[in-house]
Design a protein around this motif. Structure first.
Motif, PDB file in Angstrom:
ATOM      1  N   MET A  66       0.813  -1.214   0.000  1.00 30.84           N
ATOM      2  CA  MET A  66       0.000   0.000   0.000  1.00 30.84           C
ATOM      3  C   MET A  66       0.848   1.266   0.000  1.00 30.84           C
ATOM      4  SD  MET A  66      -3.043  -1.089   2.666  1.00 30.84           S
ATOM      5  CE  MET A  66      -4.217   0.135   2.059  1.00 30.84           C
ATOM      6  N   ALA A  67       2.144   1.153  -0.273  1.00 26.75           N
ATOM      7  CA  ALA A  67       3.042   2.300  -0.170  1.00 26.75           C
ATOM      8  C   ALA A  67       2.841   3.321  -1.287  1.00 26.75           C
ATOM      9  CB  ALA A  67       4.496   1.821  -0.164  1.00 26.75           C
ATOM     10  N   ASP A  68       2.428   2.876  -2.464  1.00 24.39           N
ATOM     11  CA  ASP A  68       2.245   3.779  -3.603  1.00 24.39           C
ATOM     12  C   ASP A  68       0.887   4.461  -3.465  1.00 24.39           C
ATOM     13  OD1 ASP A  68       1.644   4.936  -6.119  1.00 24.39           O
ATOM     14  OD2 ASP A  68       2.895   3.477  -7.177  1.00 24.39           O
ATOM     15  N   ARG A  69       0.885   5.735  -3.049  1.00 28.11           N
ATOM     16  CA  ARG A  69      -0.372   6.437  -2.796  1.00 28.11           C
ATOM     17  C   ARG A  69      -1.202   6.609  -4.072  1.00 28.11           C
ATOM     18  NH1 ARG A  69      -2.355   9.185   1.526  1.00 28.11           N
ATOM     19  NH2 ARG A  69      -1.374   7.356   2.494  1.00 28.11           N
ATOM     20  N   TYR A  70      -0.545   6.794  -5.194  1.00 24.10           N
ATOM     21  CA  TYR A  70      -1.287   6.983  -6.439  1.00 24.10           C
ATOM     22  C   TYR A  70      -2.000   5.690  -6.838  1.00 24.10           C
ATOM     23  CZ  TYR A  70       1.513  11.195  -6.557  1.00 24.10           C
ATOM     24  OH  TYR A  70       2.105  12.388  -6.222  1.00 24.10           O
ATOM     25  N   ASP A  71      -1.327   4.579  -6.655  1.00 32.13           N
ATOM     26  CA  ASP A  71      -1.942   3.284  -6.937  1.00 32.13           C
ATOM     27  C   ASP A  71      -3.122   3.044  -5.989  1.00 32.13           C
ATOM     28  OD1 ASP A  71      -2.022   0.531  -8.094  1.00 32.13           O
ATOM     29  OD2 ASP A  71      -1.406  -0.035  -6.079  1.00 32.13           O
ATOM     30  N   LEU A  72      -2.955   3.376  -4.717  1.00 35.90           N
ATOM     31  CA  LEU A  72      -4.044   3.202  -3.757  1.00 35.90           C
ATOM     32  C   LEU A  72      -5.240   4.066  -4.134  1.00 35.90           C
ATOM     33  CD1 LEU A  72      -5.325   2.221  -1.126  1.00 35.90           C
ATOM     34  CD2 LEU A  72      -3.990   3.978   0.086  1.00 35.90           C
ATOM     35  N   LEU A  73      -4.994   5.310  -4.509  1.00 36.04           N
ATOM     36  CA  LEU A  73      -6.101   6.192  -4.885  1.00 36.04           C
ATOM     37  C   LEU A  73      -6.830   5.673  -6.121  1.00 36.04           C
ATOM     38  CD1 LEU A  73      -4.475   9.688  -4.265  1.00 36.04           C
ATOM     39  CD2 LEU A  73      -6.328   8.640  -2.941  1.00 36.04           C
ATOM     40  N   ARG A  74      -6.080   5.162  -7.088  1.00 36.84           N
ATOM     41  CA  ARG A  74      -6.739   4.583  -8.276  1.00 36.84           C
ATOM     42  C   ARG A  74      -7.643   3.429  -7.878  1.00 36.84           C
ATOM     43  NH1 ARG A  74      -1.333   5.008 -10.287  1.00 36.84           N
ATOM     44  NH2 ARG A  74      -1.095   6.762 -11.741  1.00 36.84           N
ATOM     45  N   ARG A  75      -7.153   2.568  -7.004  1.00 38.85           N
ATOM     46  CA  ARG A  75      -7.944   1.417  -6.562  1.00 38.85           C
ATOM     47  C   ARG A  75      -9.194   1.887  -5.812  1.00 38.85           C
ATOM     48  NH1 ARG A  75      -4.873  -3.581  -6.363  1.00 38.85           N
ATOM     49  NH2 ARG A  75      -2.806  -3.245  -7.269  1.00 38.85           N
ATOM     50  N   LEU A  76      -9.039   2.915  -4.981  1.00 35.64           N
ATOM     51  CA  LEU A  76     -10.190   3.437  -4.246  1.00 35.64           C
ATOM     52  C   LEU A  76     -11.224   4.050  -5.177  1.00 35.64           C
ATOM     53  CD1 LEU A  76      -8.348   5.004  -1.191  1.00 35.64           C
ATOM     54  CD2 LEU A  76     -10.118   3.233  -1.089  1.00 35.64           C
ATOM     55  N   VAL A  77     -10.768   4.776  -6.179  1.00 36.40           N
ATOM     56  CA  VAL A  77     -11.701   5.371  -7.140  1.00 36.40           C
ATOM     57  C   VAL A  77     -12.481   4.281  -7.872  1.00 36.40           C
ATOM     58  CG1 VAL A  77     -11.830   6.648  -9.320  1.00 36.40           C
ATOM     59  CG2 VAL A  77     -10.475   7.550  -7.420  1.00 36.40           C
ATOM     60  N   VAL A  78     -11.800   3.223  -8.273  1.00 34.41           N
ATOM     61  CA  VAL A  78     -12.483   2.106  -8.923  1.00 34.41           C
ATOM     62  C   VAL A  78     -13.520   1.511  -7.982  1.00 34.41           C
ATOM     63  CG1 VAL A  78     -12.209  -0.245  -9.810  1.00 34.41           C
ATOM     64  CG2 VAL A  78     -10.606   1.541 -10.512  1.00 34.41           C
ATOM     65  N   ALA A  79     -13.112   1.249  -6.743  1.00 29.74           N
ATOM     66  CA  ALA A  79     -14.020   0.623  -5.780  1.00 29.74           C
ATOM     67  C   ALA A  79     -15.239   1.499  -5.503  1.00 29.74           C
ATOM     68  CB  ALA A  79     -13.274   0.327  -4.482  1.00 29.74           C
ATOM     69  N   LEU A  80     -15.012   2.788  -5.294  1.00 32.84           N
ATOM     70  CA  LEU A  80     -16.114   3.688  -4.956  1.00 32.84           C
ATOM     71  C   LEU A  80     -17.053   3.921  -6.133  1.00 32.84           C
ATOM     72  CD1 LEU A  80     -14.155   6.261  -2.779  1.00 32.84           C
ATOM     73  CD2 LEU A  80     -15.945   4.695  -2.014  1.00 32.84           C
ATOM     74  N   GLY A  81     -16.590   3.626  -7.319  1.00 32.84           N
ATOM     75  CA  GLY A  81     -17.438   3.780  -8.492  1.00 32.84           C
ATOM     76  C   GLY A  81     -18.316   2.583  -8.786  1.00 32.84           C
ATOM     77  N   ARG A  82     -18.173   1.506  -8.040  1.00 32.67           N
ATOM     78  CA  ARG A  82     -18.961   0.301  -8.300  1.00 32.67           C
ATOM     79  C   ARG A  82     -20.329   0.390  -7.635  1.00 32.67           C
ATOM     80  NH1 ARG A  82     -17.524  -1.415 -12.565  1.00 32.67           N
ATOM     81  NH2 ARG A  82     -18.683  -3.336 -12.119  1.00 32.67           N
ATOM     82  N   PRO A  83     -21.364  -0.162  -8.279  1.00 33.57           N
ATOM     83  CA  PRO A  83     -22.704  -0.140  -7.678  1.00 33.57           C
ATOM     84  C   PRO A  83     -22.726  -0.923  -6.373  1.00 33.57           C
ATOM     85  CG  PRO A  83     -22.637  -1.595  -9.600  1.00 33.57           C
ATOM     86  CD  PRO A  83     -21.341  -0.857  -9.583  1.00 33.57           C
ATOM     87  N   GLY A  84     -23.462  -0.405  -5.409  1.00 34.28           N
ATOM     88  CA  GLY A  84     -23.594  -1.080  -4.134  1.00 34.28           C
ATOM     89  C   GLY A  84     -22.569  -0.676  -3.101  1.00 34.28           C
ATOM     90  N   VAL A  85     -21.562   0.113  -3.486  1.00 35.21           N
ATOM     91  CA  VAL A  85     -20.576   0.612  -2.527  1.00 35.21           C
ATOM     92  C   VAL A  85     -21.126   1.904  -1.926  1.00 35.21           C
ATOM     93  CG1 VAL A  85     -18.237   1.473  -2.184  1.00 35.21           C
ATOM     94  CG2 VAL A  85     -18.652  -0.453  -3.730  1.00 35.21           C
ATOM     95  N   ILE A  94      -6.133  10.724   3.146  1.00 37.14           N
ATOM     96  CA  ILE A  94      -6.790   9.968   2.080  1.00 37.14           C
ATOM     97  C   ILE A  94      -8.154  10.560   1.731  1.00 37.14           C
ATOM     98  CG2 ILE A  94      -7.909   7.747   1.565  1.00 37.14           C
ATOM     99  CD1 ILE A  94      -5.521   6.378   2.815  1.00 37.14           C
ATOM    100  N   LEU A  95      -8.944  10.880   2.744  1.00 34.39           N
ATOM    101  CA  LEU A  95     -10.288  11.399   2.471  1.00 34.39           C
ATOM    102  C   LEU A  95     -10.224  12.751   1.775  1.00 34.39           C
ATOM    103  CD1 LEU A  95     -12.293  10.400   5.671  1.00 34.39           C
ATOM    104  CD2 LEU A  95     -12.114   9.199   3.477  1.00 34.39           C
ATOM    105  N   GLU A  96      -9.248  13.572   2.118  1.00 37.51           N
ATOM    106  CA  GLU A  96      -9.132  14.873   1.456  1.00 37.51           C
ATOM    107  C   GLU A  96      -8.668  14.717   0.012  1.00 37.51           C
ATOM    108  OE1 GLU A  96      -8.434  17.261   5.637  1.00 37.51           O
ATOM    109  OE2 GLU A  96      -6.723  16.976   4.271  1.00 37.51           O
ATOM    110  N   ASP A  97      -7.775  13.766  -0.250  1.00 35.43           N
ATOM    111  CA  ASP A  97      -7.423  13.464  -1.645  1.00 35.43           C
ATOM    112  C   ASP A  97      -8.662  13.034  -2.422  1.00 35.43           C
ATOM    113  OD1 ASP A  97      -4.728  14.065  -1.583  1.00 35.43           O
ATOM    114  OD2 ASP A  97      -4.046  11.990  -1.397  1.00 35.43           O
ATOM    115  N   LEU A  98      -9.434  12.122  -1.848  1.00 35.69           N
ATOM    116  CA  LEU A  98     -10.632  11.627  -2.535  1.00 35.69           C
ATOM    117  C   LEU A  98     -11.656  12.738  -2.748  1.00 35.69           C
ATOM    118  CD1 LEU A  98     -11.071   8.174  -0.767  1.00 35.69           C
ATOM    119  CD2 LEU A  98     -10.339   8.561  -3.130  1.00 35.69           C
TER     120      LEU A  98
END
Length: 303
Positions: A66-85, A94-98
């Protein structure tokens, strides 16, 4: 469901805002569109991303996954964009970046509070409140607070953690801010903190955590899925979200355990982080979709 995708992320803009317009963070939070009412099933499916602030960067055999913050943010954006999340759990960074990326629009946002018990530190059990306070979560117009309360009978640092936790629960109740308590009976073993995941231990942790603070009116629990989960859920009347846990074992076995536990009375949903953000096959969207289906399709049993 957000229209934002991992391909849309402008990290240059994010860095520029942080360096030259930090005041925009507060403005963005104030203008954020809050979550819609709960889905008809009354369930919550939350993606957790507060591990890095406690120095817990590992996933399976990769100690710095989880060290790469850009990779983590990409994964979070994908996850938050899925139906039912329904939302996300995180620390201010992290929340301020998002928020600046527009990924918090219409989502339940949970602020993580005590991250001072750094993984592997000699003071790990003295888990200081080093991130959000209840007041700052309310000021940010977020929806939930969350804290970790590990109870180690062999470590005096637990006393300070319990006292601080009680204050946080009291403050949250006064603000009418729901707060998730994530309790464990823990111990030092070979120089590291180990959580006891037997049903009896989880039940004891529930009893201790439930009594913290001057009111339990806004207290929720965040509990691991363990054997004899029926006994665990019989130990509390507080609304409970299931903790996804570390990504070990075969995914199908993990999903089956989640599904069984989600059907128990009192269970209101699921909070999962690394298991879904870093699946073994790398397909974040597919893993999140399976979990969302479990949360929002399982019909709770009546007690």
């Amino acid at each position: 469901m957000s229209d934002l995708t991992a391909r849309d992320i402008d990290f240059d803009e994010l860095r520029t805002v942080r360096a030259t317009e930090p005041e925009r963070i507060a403005k963005t939070l104030a203008a954020r569109r809050g979550p819609a009412p709960l889905q008809p099933d009354g369930r919550l499916f939350i993606i957790a991303a507060d591990h890095p602030a406690r120095g817990a960067l590992g996933v399976r055999d990769d100690a710095i996954a989880m060290a790469d913050r850009y990779d983590l943010l990409r994964r979070l954006v994908v996850a938050l964009g899925r139906p039912g999340v329904d939302g996300v759990l995180g620390t201010p960074d992290i929340l301020e970046d998002l928020a600046l990326l527009g990924a918090l629009e219409g989502k339940v946002v949970v602020g993580s509070m005590n991250r001072g018990g750094l993984q592997g530190a000699v003071f790990e059990m003295d888990d200081r409140f080093t991130a959000y306070s209840a007041a700052s979560i309310a000021e940010s117009q977020f929806d939930f607070a969350k804290l970790l309360v590990r109870i180690a009978l062999d470590d005096a640092g637990t006393a300070a953690t319990l006292e601080a936790t009680a204050r946080a629960v009291t403050e949250s109740a006064r603000l009418r801010l729901p707060i998730m308590l994530e309790p464990f009976m823990s111990e030092w073993r070979d120089g590291r903190v180990v959580n006891d995941l037997t049903a009896d231990a989880v039940i004891k942790s529930v009893a201790v955590a439930s009594g913290l603070g001057e009111s339990s009116a806004y207290s929720w629990l965040k509990l691991p899925v363990v054997d004899e989960m029926e006994r665990v859920m019989a130990s509390t009347t507080l609304p409970t979200l299931l903790l996804g846990g570390d990504p070990t074992g075969h995914p199908d076995e993990t999903y089956a355990r989640w599904g069984d536990a989600l059907a128990l009375p009192g269970v209101r949903g699921l909070v999962v982080g690394r298991t879904l953000l870093y699946p073994a096959d790398g397909d974040v969207a597919a893993a999140v979709d399976v979990a969302a289906g479990l949360v929002h399709a399982t019909v709770p049993a009546r007690r």
